[in-house]
Design an enzyme around this catalytic site. Sequence first.
Site, PDB file in Angstrom:
ATOM      1  CG  MET A  51     -10.951   1.956   0.771  1.00 51.07           C
ATOM      2  SD  MET A  51     -10.116   0.597   0.143  1.00 51.07           S
ATOM      3  CE  MET A  51     -10.001   1.886  -1.054  1.00 51.07           C
ATOM      4  CG  HIS A  76      -4.042  -5.233  -0.840  1.00 49.47           C
ATOM      5  ND1 HIS A  76      -4.280  -5.311   0.334  1.00 49.47           N
ATOM      6  CD2 HIS A  76      -4.279  -4.182  -1.884  1.00 49.47           C
ATOM      7  CE1 HIS A  76      -5.602  -4.047   0.420  1.00 49.47           C
ATOM      8  NE2 HIS A  76      -5.894  -3.772  -0.940  1.00 49.47           N
ATOM      9  CG  ASP A  91      -6.459  -3.806  -4.718  1.00 49.39           C
ATOM     10  OD1 ASP A  91      -7.227  -3.793  -2.977  1.00 49.39           O
ATOM     11  OD2 ASP A  91      -5.374  -3.505  -4.788  1.00 49.39           O
ATOM     12  CG  ASP A 105      -6.012  -0.092  -0.286  1.00 42.30           C
ATOM     13  OD1 ASP A 105      -5.413   0.312  -0.492  1.00 42.30           O
ATOM     14  OD2 ASP A 105      -7.141  -0.873  -0.677  1.00 42.30           O
ATOM     15  N   GLY A 106      -4.955   3.516  -0.119  1.00 38.06           N
ATOM     16  CA  GLY A 106      -5.422   3.648  -1.401  1.00 38.06           C
ATOM     17  C   GLY A 106      -4.305   5.901  -0.819  1.00 38.06           C
ATOM     18  N   GLY A 107      -3.275   6.263  -1.812  1.00 44.20           N
ATOM     19  CA  GLY A 107      -2.338   6.890  -1.811  1.00 44.20           C
ATOM     20  C   GLY A 107      -1.870   7.219  -0.891  1.00 44.20           C
ATOM     21  CG  HIS A 139      -9.722  -4.439  -1.107  1.00 48.02           C
ATOM     22  ND1 HIS A 139      -9.442  -2.820  -1.019  1.00 48.02           N
ATOM     23  CD2 HIS A 139     -11.305  -4.384  -0.477  1.00 48.02           C
ATOM     24  CE1 HIS A 139     -10.058  -2.147  -1.083  1.00 48.02           C
ATOM     25  NE2 HIS A 139     -10.941  -2.969  -0.766  1.00 48.02           N
ATOM     26  CB  SER A 144      -1.565  -2.645  -3.871  1.00 43.29           C
ATOM     27  OG  SER A 144      -2.799  -3.244  -4.880  1.00 43.29           O
ATOM     28  CG  MET A 177     -12.586  -2.996  -4.125  1.00 37.94           C
ATOM     29  SD  MET A 177     -10.825  -1.988  -4.608  1.00 37.94           S
ATOM     30  CE  MET A 177     -10.284  -3.802  -5.051  1.00 37.94           C
ATOM     31  CG  MET A 237     -11.145  -3.976  -8.316  1.00 38.46           C
ATOM     32  SD  MET A 237     -10.202  -2.252  -9.435  1.00 38.46           S
ATOM     33  CE  MET A 237      -9.393  -1.910  -7.939  1.00 38.46           C
ATOM     34  N   GLY A 260      -5.672   2.968  -8.690  1.00 41.55           N
ATOM     35  CA  GLY A 260      -4.244   3.142  -7.890  1.00 41.55           C
ATOM     36  C   GLY A 260      -4.116   4.164  -8.295  1.00 41.55           C
ATOM     37  N   GLY A 261      -3.101   4.850  -7.917  1.00 37.30           N
ATOM     38  CA  GLY A 261      -2.547   6.298  -8.202  1.00 37.30           C
ATOM     39  C   GLY A 261      -3.139   7.366  -7.826  1.00 37.30           C
TER      40      GLY A 261
HETATM   41  C1  DX5 Z   1      -7.926   0.418  -4.928  1.00 32.49           C
HETATM   42  C2  DX5 Z   1      -7.560   0.014  -4.226  1.00 32.49           C
HETATM   43  C3  DX5 Z   1      -6.085  -0.358  -3.995  1.00 32.49           C
HETATM   44  C4  DX5 Z   1      -4.996   0.503  -4.207  1.00 32.49           C
HETATM   45  C5  DX5 Z   1      -4.035   1.448  -4.274  1.00 32.49           C
HETATM   46  O1  DX5 Z   1      -9.243   0.865  -5.261  1.00 32.49           O
HETATM   47  O2  DX5 Z   1      -7.806  -0.795  -3.509  1.00 32.49           O
HETATM   48  O3  DX5 Z   1      -5.855  -1.307  -2.952  1.00 32.49           O
HETATM   49  O4  DX5 Z   1      -4.257  -0.677  -5.617  1.00 32.49           O
HETATM   50  O5  DX5 Z   1      -3.208   1.609  -4.974  1.00 32.49           O
HETATM   51  P1  DX5 Z   1      -2.050   3.420  -4.636  1.00 32.49           P
HETATM   52  O6  DX5 Z   1      -1.329   2.810  -3.727  1.00 32.49           O
HETATM   53  O7  DX5 Z   1      -1.601   3.931  -5.819  1.00 32.49           O
HETATM   54  O8  DX5 Z   1      -3.057   4.875  -3.957  1.00 32.49           O
HETATM   55 ZN    ZN Z   2      -7.341  -1.991  -1.683  1.00 27.77          ZN
END
Ligand code: DX5
Ligand code: ZN
Length: 225
Positions: free
Chosen positions: A143, A36, A38, A181-183, A69, A13, A71, A40, A150-151
């Site tokens: 998700m 990926h 993102d 996706d996520g963590g 993706h 990402s 959002m 937003m 992120g993070g």
């Molecule tokens: C969160 C995003 C993710 C994010 C993941 O809303 O959709 O794609 O970048 O980041 P990590 O891998 O750090 O959780």
């Molecule tokens: Zn994402």
Amino acid sequence: MSGTFEAPIISPSILAADFTKLGDDVRAVANADWIHVDIMDGHFVPNLSFGPDITKQVDGVTNQVLDVHLMIEEPENWVETYAKAGADCIIFHVEAVADENAALDLAQKIRDLGVRAGFSIKPGTPIEPWLDKLNHFDLALVMSVEPGFGGQKFMPEQLDKVRKLRAAIDEAGLDTLIEIDGGISAETIASAAEAGCDAFVAGSAIYKQEDKAAAVEELRRLATI
Ligand code: DX5
Ligand code: ZN
């Protein structure tokens, strides 16, 4: 879709990249399967990232699959723009469309643009209503954090949705891919692979490392079961 891709698919990402040298950070993960992206809008999620212009610039520096993706609210107004910007797969949130019929119509609209269609589901949204509609989608994105940042910490209970998707996809003989996706990190990716994921998004776990290509390789190794 899985006919042309072999799991495990690693999708860094770029939300976690250094935007002052984005091209270098995309090229640094040339060994990854996808990129990926993102998007937003500060409304569907409480954060802003970037839009179609940067997506198009990213597309210009790589031949990798762009996994976009969305959002955002009103995703139906934007799919054409992202298709033109180079998206190979467009994923919208089921929470951002009016109802199930609107989701199926949007998936068809995306496919009609020659782009793979995916849906994504937030942690609090049940997967059950979608399990008999998977033939309309090339990808299902689970998700494993609240979208927006992120993070964050991986939510292991979200793997229940992955298991339900895996069972439904296998039972129906579909090739819909399951992405998470996520963590996702060296600590969590194996559990997601065991639950049945094909594709793995990772932001911090790749971009916070000195050697980003090595981080991709390590995640791929840990996701290979
Ligand atoms: C969160 C995003 C993710 C994010 C993941 O809303 O959709 O794609 O970048 O980041 P990590 O891998 O750090 O959780
Ligand atoms: Zn994402």
